[in-house]
Design a protein around this motif. Sequence first.
Motif, PDB file in Angstrom:
ATOM      1  N   GLU A 123       0.823  -1.208   0.000  1.00 40.85           N
ATOM      2  CA  GLU A 123       0.000   0.000   0.000  1.00 40.85           C
ATOM      3  C   GLU A 123       0.861   1.264   0.000  1.00 40.85           C
ATOM      4  N   ILE A 124       2.061   1.176   0.554  1.00 38.67           N
ATOM      5  CA  ILE A 124       2.975   2.319   0.520  1.00 38.67           C
ATOM      6  C   ILE A 124       3.424   2.572  -0.913  1.00 38.67           C
ATOM      7  N   VAL A 125       3.759   1.519  -1.632  1.00 38.76           N
ATOM      8  CA  VAL A 125       4.241   1.658  -3.008  1.00 38.76           C
ATOM      9  C   VAL A 125       3.161   2.228  -3.909  1.00 38.76           C
ATOM     10  N   THR A 126       1.917   1.837  -3.692  1.00 39.69           N
ATOM     11  CA  THR A 126       0.845   2.268  -4.591  1.00 39.69           C
ATOM     12  C   THR A 126       0.224   3.602  -4.202  1.00 39.69           C
ATOM     13  N   ASP A 127       0.215   3.933  -2.906  1.00 41.99           N
ATOM     14  CA  ASP A 127      -0.558   5.095  -2.464  1.00 41.99           C
ATOM     15  C   ASP A 127       0.275   6.266  -1.948  1.00 41.99           C
ATOM     16  N   SER A 128       1.529   6.061  -1.613  1.00 41.92           N
ATOM     17  CA  SER A 128       2.323   7.121  -0.995  1.00 41.92           C
ATOM     18  C   SER A 128       3.282   7.762  -1.993  1.00 41.92           C
ATOM     19  N   GLU A 129       3.632   9.015  -1.716  1.00 40.37           N
ATOM     20  CA  GLU A 129       4.666   9.663  -2.516  1.00 40.37           C
ATOM     21  C   GLU A 129       6.017   9.107  -2.096  1.00 40.37           C
ATOM     22  N   ILE A 130       6.774   8.621  -3.064  1.00 41.19           N
ATOM     23  CA  ILE A 130       8.092   8.064  -2.822  1.00 41.19           C
ATOM     24  C   ILE A 130       9.107   8.918  -3.566  1.00 41.19           C
ATOM     25  N   TRP A 164      14.219  15.118 -20.611  1.00 40.71           N
ATOM     26  CA  TRP A 164      14.012  14.681 -19.244  1.00 40.71           C
ATOM     27  C   TRP A 164      12.524  14.462 -18.998  1.00 40.71           C
ATOM     28  N   PRO A 165      12.139  13.746 -17.952  1.00 44.93           N
ATOM     29  CA  PRO A 165      10.709  13.517 -17.689  1.00 44.93           C
ATOM     30  C   PRO A 165       9.935  14.825 -17.560  1.00 44.93           C
ATOM     31  N   GLU A 166       8.635  14.732 -17.793  1.00 41.94           N
ATOM     32  CA  GLU A 166       7.759  15.910 -17.724  1.00 41.94           C
ATOM     33  C   GLU A 166       7.870  16.579 -16.347  1.00 41.94           C
ATOM     34  N   ASN A 167       7.823  17.887 -16.347  1.00 44.21           N
ATOM     35  CA  ASN A 167       7.876  18.719 -15.136  1.00 44.21           C
ATOM     36  C   ASN A 167       9.249  18.700 -14.443  1.00 44.21           C
ATOM     37  N   LEU A 210      12.097   5.931 -13.318  1.00 44.81           N
ATOM     38  CA  LEU A 210      11.429   6.444 -12.125  1.00 44.81           C
ATOM     39  C   LEU A 210      10.084   7.066 -12.476  1.00 44.81           C
ATOM     40  N   ALA A 211      10.057   7.834 -13.554  1.00 38.45           N
ATOM     41  CA  ALA A 211       8.799   8.463 -13.968  1.00 38.45           C
ATOM     42  C   ALA A 211       7.760   7.412 -14.347  1.00 38.45           C
ATOM     43  N   ASP A 212       8.185   6.357 -15.032  1.00 35.41           N
ATOM     44  CA  ASP A 212       7.248   5.287 -15.411  1.00 35.41           C
ATOM     45  C   ASP A 212       6.678   4.582 -14.180  1.00 35.41           C
ATOM     46  N   ALA A 213       7.471   4.527 -13.116  1.00 37.04           N
ATOM     47  CA  ALA A 213       7.022   3.879 -11.879  1.00 37.04           C
ATOM     48  C   ALA A 213       6.315   4.852 -10.938  1.00 37.04           C
ATOM     49  N   ASN A 214       6.103   6.085 -11.386  1.00 37.09           N
ATOM     50  CA  ASN A 214       5.452   7.123 -10.584  1.00 37.09           C
ATOM     51  C   ASN A 214       6.229   7.436  -9.313  1.00 37.09           C
ATOM     52  N   LEU A 215       7.553   7.452  -9.439  1.00 36.20           N
ATOM     53  CA  LEU A 215       8.430   7.814  -8.333  1.00 36.20           C
ATOM     54  C   LEU A 215       9.032   9.192  -8.597  1.00 36.20           C
ATOM     55  N   ASP A 257      11.765  16.511 -10.234  1.00 33.62           N
ATOM     56  CA  ASP A 257      10.426  16.672 -10.813  1.00 33.62           C
ATOM     57  C   ASP A 257       9.405  16.973  -9.727  1.00 33.62           C
ATOM     58  N   LEU A 258       9.878  17.369  -8.549  1.00 31.31           N
ATOM     59  CA  LEU A 258       8.986  17.710  -7.445  1.00 31.31           C
ATOM     60  C   LEU A 258       8.495  19.150  -7.577  1.00 31.31           C
ATOM     61  N   PRO A 259       7.222  19.395  -7.298  1.00 30.09           N
ATOM     62  CA  PRO A 259       6.751  20.781  -7.234  1.00 30.09           C
ATOM     63  C   PRO A 259       7.123  21.401  -5.892  1.00 30.09           C
ATOM     64  N   GLY A 260       7.000  22.699  -5.789  1.00 29.63           N
ATOM     65  CA  GLY A 260       7.226  23.341  -4.509  1.00 29.63           C
ATOM     66  C   GLY A 260       8.275  24.426  -4.554  1.00 29.63           C
ATOM     67  N   ASP A 261       8.535  24.995  -3.401  1.00 28.14           N
ATOM     68  CA  ASP A 261       9.468  26.099  -3.259  1.00 28.14           C
ATOM     69  C   ASP A 261      10.898  25.630  -3.530  1.00 28.14           C
ATOM     70  N   PRO A 262      11.657  26.332  -4.389  1.00 30.34           N
ATOM     71  CA  PRO A 262      13.020  25.899  -4.712  1.00 30.34           C
ATOM     72  C   PRO A 262      13.920  25.783  -3.486  1.00 30.34           C
TER      73      PRO A 262
END
Length: 447
Positions: free
Chosen positions: A209-216, A290-293, A233-238, A325-330
């Motif tokens: 459930e951590i792998v599927t539901d949590s931000e890693i 590079w991956p999106e974003n 990593l992008a393909d695995a949603n990491l 590829d993380l959003p947020g404050d630099p």
Amino acid sequence: MVQRDGRRFTVDVVADGAGVVSHAGAALLAETADRVGLTRELSRALASVRERRGRHDPGRVVRDLAVMLADGGDCLADLRGLRDQQPLFGPVASDATAFRLIDALAGDQDLLRALRVARARAREHAWSAGAAPARIVIDIDATLITAHSEKEGAAGTFKRGFGFHPLLAYLDDSREALAGMLRPGNAGANTAADHIELISLALEQLPGEIVTDSEIIVRTDSAAATHEFTDDLADANLRFLMGYDLTEAVRSAILGLPEGAWRPAIRQDGQPRDGAWVAELTGALDLTGWPENTRMIVRRERPHPGAQLSFTDHDGHRFQATLTDLPGDPAELERLHRGRANAEDRIRAAKQTGLDNLPFRDFDHNAIWLELSLIAQDLTAWTQHLTLDGELAVCEPKTLRYRLLHTAARLVFHARRATLRLARAWPWASELAAAFARLTALPPPAR
């Protein structure tokens, strides 16, 4: 002659004590392994290896090897430290029996996979008991292990040494050792295939459930900044946070930033850091491919007094680039990436937990030794999280051994009960007694 209270006196030494045990605190590690279900899961996983008339359960043998490594042992012969204290640790396998088990694991990939599954299940139990991290940040780093003799797989390293170049993955928040890969000394630092395989092994250690539901978040240095790895990593949603080399294009973009683009950097405690600034570099670079974003963040800082500047530094500043590829404050993201330095602490602790000495000649046997070291590191982390607090809950192995694990005591039996009597004057006796009490209070893992 010794002196106490201003008086000199002679100490007579006689070997007639009874019920005295050393390394009494190491029993806390063994009890933790039993309490979180590690011993049971290992026994189930390795049931097929047990000899028909064998005295020793293979899962118990692995547990004892892990306790030995966590307690400071660095070769198979150090298992005697547990074997010679049978009243405290119970029957412990001989060196020959332990080696036969290591040999069986080295020769059967199915058994190795079963060993890893057992560790993952024990991790679920430990997390349910209270050892779960608040955030899933996986640190990847490599290290060098020197070989002092001819061993299979040992080779010249990039630092002109001779030995091995393993790749390791740690959970930052909980200090758990998720995965490791033993590699020859000449293995590349930026081999994408190795990073991909390591992350796959690390994810297998996490609850589903951590792998599927949590931000890693996968955090690395610049060696892992390859298109192949970030695409995987992008393909695995990491998510990823990794260093990036200061190429000529990056340097030109940095020098083209206006002064107003720079903001104060943030220390790990959240306060502004003097002499360091952060800026967003994404719009000034072509990040196509590079991956999106994907973003580029850069940090500049004044070197500490006495530091030597290089020809790539500019105007007395040093620069470090971060790809993410993380959003947020630099500034917050750059602070999060700098926390990757914790991986160096984890690796230093790993080398104090059996990894500094790979004792066998065969590569596959040493690979199993690395797996045993990972189990020992997990066992130490779980023991600290579940039974200790304050400085003892976060101290490194050397300190933990001196204060708790190597404590001497008397083991007294009365009315079918055993009592471990710690020295009242030992500064950490109450903490060790409280740790055993906390362990006893933990609920047993579900069957």
